[in-house]
Design an enzyme around this catalytic site. Structure first.
Site, PDB file in Angstrom:
ATOM      1  N   SER A 128       0.846  -1.189   0.000  1.00 47.53           N
ATOM      2  CA  SER A 128       0.000   0.000   0.000  1.00 47.53           C
ATOM      3  C   SER A 128       0.894   1.256   0.000  1.00 47.53           C
ATOM      4  O   SER A 128       1.846   1.317  -0.774  1.00 47.53           O
ATOM      5  CB  SER A 128      -0.934  -0.062   1.213  1.00 47.53           C
ATOM      6  OG  SER A 128      -2.009   0.807   1.060  1.00 47.53           O
ATOM      7  N   ASP A 381      -8.399  -5.634  -5.896  1.00 45.80           N
ATOM      8  CA  ASP A 381      -8.034  -4.505  -5.039  1.00 45.80           C
ATOM      9  C   ASP A 381      -8.285  -3.179  -5.748  1.00 45.80           C
ATOM     10  O   ASP A 381      -7.708  -2.921  -6.804  1.00 45.80           O
ATOM     11  CB  ASP A 381      -6.542  -4.626  -4.692  1.00 45.80           C
ATOM     12  CG  ASP A 381      -6.067  -3.508  -3.790  1.00 45.80           C
ATOM     13  OD1 ASP A 381      -6.913  -2.820  -3.193  1.00 45.80           O
ATOM     14  OD2 ASP A 381      -4.829  -3.326  -3.697  1.00 45.80           O
ATOM     15  N   HIS A 406      -6.051  -6.573  -1.418  1.00 41.91           N
ATOM     16  CA  HIS A 406      -4.960  -5.650  -1.104  1.00 41.91           C
ATOM     17  C   HIS A 406      -3.737  -6.412  -0.583  1.00 41.91           C
ATOM     18  O   HIS A 406      -3.805  -7.072   0.443  1.00 41.91           O
ATOM     19  CB  HIS A 406      -5.462  -4.644  -0.072  1.00 41.91           C
ATOM     20  CG  HIS A 406      -4.715  -3.336  -0.074  1.00 41.91           C
ATOM     21  ND1 HIS A 406      -4.335  -2.681  -1.221  1.00 41.91           N
ATOM     22  CD2 HIS A 406      -4.305  -2.544   0.953  1.00 41.91           C
ATOM     23  CE1 HIS A 406      -3.707  -1.559  -0.904  1.00 41.91           C
ATOM     24  NE2 HIS A 406      -3.674  -1.448   0.409  1.00 41.91           N
TER      25      HIS A 406
END
Lengths: 450, 450
Positions: A128, A381, A406
């Site tokens: 991320s 995601d 994710h």
């Protein structure tokens, strides 16, 4: 803990703070065994440490030391202690450039103080925002890290790089494929909420139906409520893992499929029936374990993430345009409005975002001259919308995991892992090994031209 | 002038200032003709503009636009106007990172506002500190510049990278080869100065002999005097060009040879005779045109350079260790003393240098993963001691000009240019053309791995 300069880019503020980092050297092969370095993101580093099983599973195979470095202003790494968030003056050193400089200084410090680490090749790993930092770290400090795994890193989710609507389109697709009419009923629900909350008794009914900790009182609360629901659907898309997991919240396997069981209405459903289904769905996300006494709209995920800090970063460098049209996605239409966003930032923090800076400093789409970065993305995601999903060069490679949410690849392996994520992890380790062996060959020198 | 953010790396200070830049588009081929971009260093940009004839001569050949960007805090580009140097608070934004960010923002601004410039490949060019900036600019912003010519750029003149004595050794070699006993007599002169200035009448004699604007009064002044002489010899080594030139001062061809004519004594010379020779030599440097009424110890070179700003930079990031031993060089022995230097900086500016930062942020010797940088160095130039003098990779190349002083290759061509500098310029242009044609090929994309 390591002493870090508060301001790497100026010399007036010469104070230091304690940056936290975690080390695991059980499998480390001295001397010169590799180091896997997690570039911490917006939260408590112990939480990322516990949710990055891939590094733990890879350490033995590579004879690697693991280092998890906490990002300044999060967890315990507060430059000004309790005052760190007190005003824009104290927040001024919360930038990605300062965080990368912290990582560089920490690694140089480890290399000069840890016996056997001096010649250890270091690989950056992150997911991320941490993945963005990993990629940028390799771009800006190739002297410090030999390569980077940037998992689910939306490095192109900045103005002018990708369409602002792609993020919510992916969220919508996840729901569309997880149950009959699931996206359609969520698309309908916003109007149903507006209808129901037009009366005081409707507000009360909805508050009770959702078992909200703070009942809705007026139309402002309705807006908050819809934003909260929207974020709930987004979070579900991020953590739509194939097995029971507890990342943002404790959840069942394929949670969107579970949620969609409550949202399979045909077109004739009443507003109240529909919203009852939505409330059942929301409770899967917020109360899967059955231990919540009520649903708290002010917290949509784990308390290990630092929301205020991230909002400051979004209000300065991390300007990520998002928009919805209600047609290609299941949300109420909303354009991206930079000016309104900027005004909100100014009211909240006394700062204004710089829309173009991230693109200038981190290269935007013009990054092909860099090397040794893996961009992995999951097809489920929503953040993959802003990710690198094709091989840019031989050493800037993309790995797509169609059934992945994710940064699924960073998690511990699991019997229910889809084959693509197993293959992704294996390929990632192969690249790590390649970078490590590249680093062991000394740079070659030759004669001057003239 | 372009509006620049005062602080690119923080959002509290959101003021702007006017950065000056010069543009010459006479030879520019629209659209998409290349841009040669001079990364301004520590001085007035018009002076660098006038001393970088190579760019002017190359513009026609490449169909290039020339841009000369002034470095913040120098010339007219003062972030806080007259207050820019008033204290460490105002000086806080004088860093190389901020300067590079200025250049990046300026180029993006030009590309988005100048018709025909949007797809222009940009090549960074700079000499000395400007050359360091060019190299670093390509390293940190390869999205903005396709390559860089770093002329006489001592990017390794930082702690732990090269021996601190090499700089003064080269100065000494220049004098040794330019006249009989020239270096030996300069080595002797320091003792002679000490002897002569041990009496009041000697101080007076020396002041008159050198025609100093401010006569020497005491032993402190003697130290200043010796430092000034030492700097004079260094400057001569930097500008030992084969033809009459006016870079730091107006000077004859091969000025060190001229200077050494006054320093060819045999070993039996008296202190007074020797210092008479030294004074004759110094006057070549300070009064070649015969227009100086006296020699001013407070200024050793052109007023177009910003000494105070550079000293601040040396006191923060640009920590360049230098030392002498009096044996391999012709100077009084002096060790590199970081602590004393740091204390001096603290007394003067209220800041302390960070010895390791430049190496961390700009990679030190670990820069092989970068590309498209030419490092040119002159064999006569003391700054070549801290330069890159071998090919690191196929696209990080070194060009050595044995008979060259400080960035001779950047100057206008001259009938007296040695063949090596002509070859160097031709090779530099060849690389420019290669980078430009590389840039014209769009980056290739391929399919994801999985």
């Amino acid at each position: 803990y390591v002493d870090q300069t508060i301001d790497h880019f100026g010399f007036l503020e010469d104070g230091t703070f304690k940056q936290r980092y975690l080390v695991a050297d059980k499998h480390w092969k001295q001397p010169a065994g590799p180091i896997l370095f997690y570039t911490g993101n917006e939260g408590d580093i112990t939480w990322f440490c516990n949710n990055t099983g891939f590094m733990w599973e890879t350490a033995a195979q590579l004879g690697a030391m693991l280092v998890f470095a906490e990002h300044r202003y999060y967890g315990e790494s507060l430059p000004f202690g309790q005052d760190s968030y007190s005003d824009s003056k104290h927040l001024n050193y919360l930038t990605s450039e300062q965080a990368l400089a912290d990582f560089a200084v920490l690694i140089e410090n480890l290399k000069s103080t840890l016996p056997g680490a001096q010649h250890s090749p270091v690989i950056a790993v992150g997911g991320s925002y941490g993945g963005m930092l990993s990629a940028w770290f390799r771009m800006k400090y190739p002297n410090i890290v030999v390569g980077a795994l940037a998992a689910s890193a939306p490095i192109w989710q900045f103005p002018g790089m990708v369409p602002c609507g792609d993020f919510y389109k992916i969220v919508t697709q996840d729901f569309a494929r997880s149950g009959y009419n699931c996206d359609a009923n969520i698309r309908k629900s916003w109007k149903a909420i507006n209808n129901v909350t037009s009366t005081v008794s409707g507000l009360q009914w909805l508050s009770e139906e959702f078992n909200l900790c703070s009942p809705l009182k007026n139309v402002m609360d309705t807006v908050t409520f819809k934003n909260w629901l929207q974020e709930t659907w987004v979070n579900l898309a991020m953590v739509d893992y194939p097995y029971e997991a507890n990342f943002l919240q404790p959840l069942p396997p394929w949670p969107i499929q579970v949620v969609c069981k409550y949202l399979g209405f045909d077109s004739t459903v009443s507003d109240y029936e529909l919203l009852h289904g939505v409330s059942q769905a929301a409770k899967i996300y917020y109360n899967y374990t059955g231990t919540s006494s009520c649903l708290n709209m002010s917290q949509t995920a784990t308390g290990s993430l630092g929301y205020l800090g991230w909002f400051y970063q979004a209000c300065t460098e991390m300007v990520m345009p998002m928009c919805t049209d209600g047609i290609q996605d299941m949300f109420e239409p909303e354009e991206w409005n930079f000016q309104a966003f900027s005004d909100e930032c100014n009211a909240m923090f006394g700062v204004r975002p710089r829309a173009d800076w991230a693109g200038t400093v981190y290269g935007g789409k013009d990054i092909a001259s860099h090397s040794n970065i893996i961009f992995s993305n999951g097809g489920l995601d929503p953040w993959s919308a802003g990710g690198v999903n094709y091989n840019m060069t031989e050493s800037l490679v993309s790995i797509v995991i169609p059934e992945g949410a994710h940064h699924l690849d960073l998690r511990y392996s699991n019997d229910h892992d889809p084959p693509a994520v197993r293959a992704a992890r294996a390929l990632e380790v192969k690249y790590f090994q390649k970078w490590i062996s590249q680093a062991k060959k000394a740079p070659q020198t030759s004669e001057p031209n003239i």
